[in-house]
Write a protein that holds these residues in place. Structure first.
Motif, PDB file in Angstrom:
ATOM      1  N   ASP A   5      -4.417  -5.391  11.127  1.00  0.00           N
ATOM      2  CA  ASP A   5      -3.438  -4.436  11.666  1.00  0.00           C
ATOM      3  C   ASP A   5      -2.196  -4.384  10.782  1.00  0.00           C
ATOM      4  O   ASP A   5      -1.627  -3.304  10.544  1.00  0.00           O
ATOM      5  N   TYR A   6      -1.768  -5.558  10.280  1.00  0.00           N
ATOM      6  CA  TYR A   6      -0.583  -5.608   9.422  1.00  0.00           C
ATOM      7  C   TYR A   6      -0.848  -4.890   8.095  1.00  0.00           C
ATOM      8  O   TYR A   6      -0.001  -4.124   7.605  1.00  0.00           O
ATOM      9  N   LEU A   7      -2.023  -5.110   7.510  1.00  0.00           N
ATOM     10  CA  LEU A   7      -2.359  -4.455   6.248  1.00  0.00           C
ATOM     11  C   LEU A   7      -2.382  -2.935   6.413  1.00  0.00           C
ATOM     12  O   LEU A   7      -1.873  -2.199   5.555  1.00  0.00           O
ATOM     13  N   VAL A   8      -2.972  -2.479   7.507  1.00  0.00           N
ATOM     14  CA  VAL A   8      -3.031  -1.036   7.768  1.00  0.00           C
ATOM     15  C   VAL A   8      -1.616  -0.483   7.999  1.00  0.00           C
ATOM     16  O   VAL A   8      -1.266   0.600   7.502  1.00  0.00           O
ATOM     17  N   ALA A  37      -9.368  -5.508  -0.215  1.00  0.00           N
ATOM     18  CA  ALA A  37      -8.830  -5.874  -1.528  1.00  0.00           C
ATOM     19  C   ALA A  37      -7.764  -4.880  -1.967  1.00  0.00           C
ATOM     20  O   ALA A  37      -6.721  -5.269  -2.511  1.00  0.00           O
ATOM     21  N   GLN A  38      -7.986  -3.599  -1.745  1.00  0.00           N
ATOM     22  CA  GLN A  38      -7.000  -2.586  -2.126  1.00  0.00           C
ATOM     23  C   GLN A  38      -5.696  -2.781  -1.353  1.00  0.00           C
ATOM     24  O   GLN A  38      -4.606  -2.730  -1.933  1.00  0.00           O
ATOM     25  N   MET A  39      -5.809  -3.007  -0.051  1.00  0.00           N
ATOM     26  CA  MET A  39      -4.603  -3.161   0.760  1.00  0.00           C
ATOM     27  C   MET A  39      -3.871  -4.447   0.423  1.00  0.00           C
ATOM     28  O   MET A  39      -2.634  -4.478   0.365  1.00  0.00           O
ATOM     29  N   ARG A  40      -4.608  -5.525   0.191  1.00  0.00           N
ATOM     30  CA  ARG A  40      -3.965  -6.788  -0.164  1.00  0.00           C
ATOM     31  C   ARG A  40      -3.324  -6.709  -1.545  1.00  0.00           C
ATOM     32  O   ARG A  40      -2.234  -7.250  -1.769  1.00  0.00           O
ATOM     33  N   LYS A  74       3.174   2.571   5.494  1.00  0.00           N
ATOM     34  CA  LYS A  74       4.608   2.587   5.214  1.00  0.00           C
ATOM     35  C   LYS A  74       4.913   2.897   3.746  1.00  0.00           C
ATOM     36  O   LYS A  74       6.077   3.103   3.383  1.00  0.00           O
ATOM     37  N   VAL A  75       3.896   2.907   2.904  1.00  0.00           N
ATOM     38  CA  VAL A  75       4.120   3.115   1.471  1.00  0.00           C
ATOM     39  C   VAL A  75       4.586   4.541   1.210  1.00  0.00           C
ATOM     40  O   VAL A  75       4.066   5.501   1.793  1.00  0.00           O
ATOM     41  N   GLU A  76       5.580   4.676   0.335  1.00  0.00           N
ATOM     42  CA  GLU A  76       6.068   5.982  -0.103  1.00  0.00           C
ATOM     43  C   GLU A  76       6.039   6.045  -1.624  1.00  0.00           C
ATOM     44  O   GLU A  76       6.513   5.124  -2.286  1.00  0.00           O
ATOM     45  N   PRO A  77       5.501   7.122  -2.201  1.00  0.00           N
ATOM     46  CA  PRO A  77       4.836   8.230  -1.524  1.00  0.00           C
ATOM     47  C   PRO A  77       3.537   7.796  -0.849  1.00  0.00           C
ATOM     48  O   PRO A  77       2.955   6.779  -1.219  1.00  0.00           O
ATOM     49  N   SER A  78       3.100   8.575   0.114  1.00  0.00           N
ATOM     50  CA  SER A  78       1.953   8.217   0.947  1.00  0.00           C
ATOM     51  C   SER A  78       0.689   7.993   0.115  1.00  0.00           C
ATOM     52  O   SER A  78       0.422   8.720  -0.854  1.00  0.00           O
ATOM     53  N   LEU A  79      -0.083   6.986   0.519  1.00  0.00           N
ATOM     54  CA  LEU A  79      -1.359   6.697  -0.122  1.00  0.00           C
ATOM     55  C   LEU A  79      -2.526   7.372   0.605  1.00  0.00           C
ATOM     56  O   LEU A  79      -3.676   7.196   0.216  1.00  0.00           O
ATOM     57  N   GLY A  80      -2.216   8.117   1.670  1.00  0.00           N
ATOM     58  CA  GLY A  80      -3.270   8.746   2.442  1.00  0.00           C
ATOM     59  C   GLY A  80      -3.787   7.803   3.515  1.00  0.00           C
ATOM     60  O   GLY A  80      -3.207   6.743   3.771  1.00  0.00           O
ATOM     61  N   PRO A  81      -4.903   8.145   4.136  1.00  0.00           N
ATOM     62  CA  PRO A  81      -5.457   7.303   5.198  1.00  0.00           C
ATOM     63  C   PRO A  81      -5.841   5.925   4.655  1.00  0.00           C
ATOM     64  O   PRO A  81      -6.213   5.792   3.484  1.00  0.00           O
ATOM     65  N   PRO A  82      -5.768   4.889   5.487  1.00  0.00           N
ATOM     66  CA  PRO A  82      -6.181   3.553   5.046  1.00  0.00           C
ATOM     67  C   PRO A  82      -7.636   3.571   4.604  1.00  0.00           C
ATOM     68  O   PRO A  82      -8.462   4.268   5.209  1.00  0.00           O
ATOM     69  N   PRO A  83      -7.961   2.844   3.545  1.00  0.00           N
ATOM     70  CA  PRO A  83      -9.346   2.841   3.065  1.00  0.00           C
ATOM     71  C   PRO A  83     -10.266   2.107   4.032  1.00  0.00           C
ATOM     72  O   PRO A  83      -9.814   1.322   4.876  1.00  0.00           O
ATOM     73  N   PHE A  97       8.611  -7.319  12.385  1.00  0.00           N
ATOM     74  CA  PHE A  97       8.707  -8.001  13.683  1.00  0.00           C
ATOM     75  C   PHE A  97       7.766  -7.383  14.716  1.00  0.00           C
ATOM     76  O   PHE A  97       7.287  -8.067  15.618  1.00  0.00           O
ATOM     77  N   SER A  98       7.514  -6.087  14.590  1.00  0.00           N
ATOM     78  CA  SER A  98       6.603  -5.445  15.542  1.00  0.00           C
ATOM     79  C   SER A  98       5.199  -6.004  15.436  1.00  0.00           C
ATOM     80  O   SER A  98       4.455  -6.064  16.423  1.00  0.00           O
ATOM     81  N   VAL A  99       4.819  -6.433  14.235  1.00  0.00           N
ATOM     82  CA  VAL A  99       3.500  -7.039  14.041  1.00  0.00           C
ATOM     83  C   VAL A  99       3.511  -8.472  14.547  1.00  0.00           C
ATOM     84  O   VAL A  99       2.540  -8.941  15.164  1.00  0.00           O
ATOM     85  N   VAL A 100       4.602  -9.178  14.315  1.00  0.00           N
ATOM     86  CA  VAL A 100       4.706 -10.572  14.756  1.00  0.00           C
ATOM     87  C   VAL A 100       4.543 -10.682  16.270  1.00  0.00           C
ATOM     88  O   VAL A 100       3.977 -11.656  16.781  1.00  0.00           O
ATOM     89  N   GLN A 101       4.986  -9.676  16.989  1.00  0.00           N
ATOM     90  CA  GLN A 101       4.875  -9.700  18.455  1.00  0.00           C
ATOM     91  C   GLN A 101       3.427  -9.750  18.920  1.00  0.00           C
ATOM     92  O   GLN A 101       3.148 -10.159  20.048  1.00  0.00           O
ATOM     93  N   ASN A 102       2.504  -9.343  18.070  1.00  0.00           N
ATOM     94  CA  ASN A 102       1.087  -9.353  18.446  1.00  0.00           C
ATOM     95  C   ASN A 102       0.445 -10.722  18.276  1.00  0.00           C
ATOM     96  O   ASN A 102      -0.723 -10.900  18.637  1.00  0.00           O
TER      97      ASN A 102
END
Length: 267
Positions: A51-54, A75-78, A59-68, A33-38
């Motif tokens: 912004d939603y993909l990032v 493609a990786q995020m999708r 939010k992924v656990e375990p962490s994937l590290g910084p966004p590519p 919902f926080s993304v929908v507000q944008n």
């Protein structure tokens, strides 16, 4: 769709929502919902999606590290978002794909379908149309759970042949096309690679903005209009002269040998 359309009565829909809706999915739904507000902000459609993909990546656990960033980042995020599974394995598998498949996924999944809009971390040429593979998440969640490499390569081939039907053009930057993969979305990779003997998968253009994957008898391919039909070659591609088409085409194995060729999978 599961809550609103799959159940015939409101009471049954409520029961499904309360008792059968996966808690993890419900939590992600509420968190989004926080993304929908944008959506009503001064950001473009592409900026909101990026912004939603990032946000989901973080939010992924375990962490994937910084966004590519750079080629293949979208493609990786999708792909991880569609798979809803072992995200680290999806990323690792994507980075280990053959260059042709990796480049296809990177290029096609970064096309926005909106003129003058591009992802900040992966700019695109601005051409179109964008290709939407309908039910790609279902394929990734079913076939990709046990064989992510095979599922990603299948998506790459569908993208590749769809692009043959709709070549990139600056004049089509504002358009998108939908490719339906209903016929393979519930199948395991092995079943897609090895359909019934004497049959092969074909991508058929059904309108100016639609195409569908279907299983076709090899014997029915003679006389097929290959301007609107593309054979999906889910096996290593070789340049062989096809007696039915009378020309060399690296995308089509010799049709009489296809039942045998389909079994020479390297996946």
């Amino acid at each position: 769709a599961d809550l609103a359309a799959a159940e015939p009565c409101p009471l049954e829909g409520c029961e499904k929502f309360v008792l059968k809706f996966p808690q993890r999915v419900l939590t992600q739904f509420l968190d989004s919902f926080s993304v929908v507000q944008n959506l009503g902000s001064d950001k473009t459609e592409t900026q909101v999606l990026e912004d939603y993909l990032v946000w989901r990546w973080g939010k992924v656990e375990p962490s994937l590290g910084p966004p590519p960033s750079g080629k293949g980042s979208i493609a990786q995020m999708r792909a991880t978002l569609m798979a809803q599974g072992d995200s680290s394995m999806i990323v690792k598998t994507f980075l280990e794909l053959p260059a042709e498949d990796q480049n296809t996924l990177a290029e096609e999944m970064s096309v926005t379908g909106i003129r003058n809009q591009a992802y900040s971390r992966e700019p695109h040429s601005g051409s179109g149309p964008a290709i939407l593979i309908y039910y790609a998440p279902a394929l990734m969640q079913r076939a990709g759970r046990s064989n992510p490499r095979g599922a990603l390569r299948i998506l790459a081939e569908v993208f590749r042949q769809a692009r043959e039907l709709w070549p990139l053009s600056e004049g089509e930057a504002d358009t998108s096309v939908t490719v339906r993969i209903d016929a393979i979305k519930e199948l395991e990779v092995s079943a897609i690679l090895r359909p019934e003997s004497g049959y092969t998968w074909v991508l058929t253009r059904t309108s100016g903005i639609d195409a569908t994957v279907k299983l076709v008898s090899v014997s029915a391919l003679q006389g097929t209009d290959f301007k609107s039909n593309k054979i999906l070659c889910f096996t290593p591609r070789v340049a062989i002269k096809s007696s039915m088409m009378g020309k060399v085409n690296s995308l089509f194995p010799t049709l009489p040998l296809m039942p045998r060729v389909r079994r020479l999978s390297l996946w």
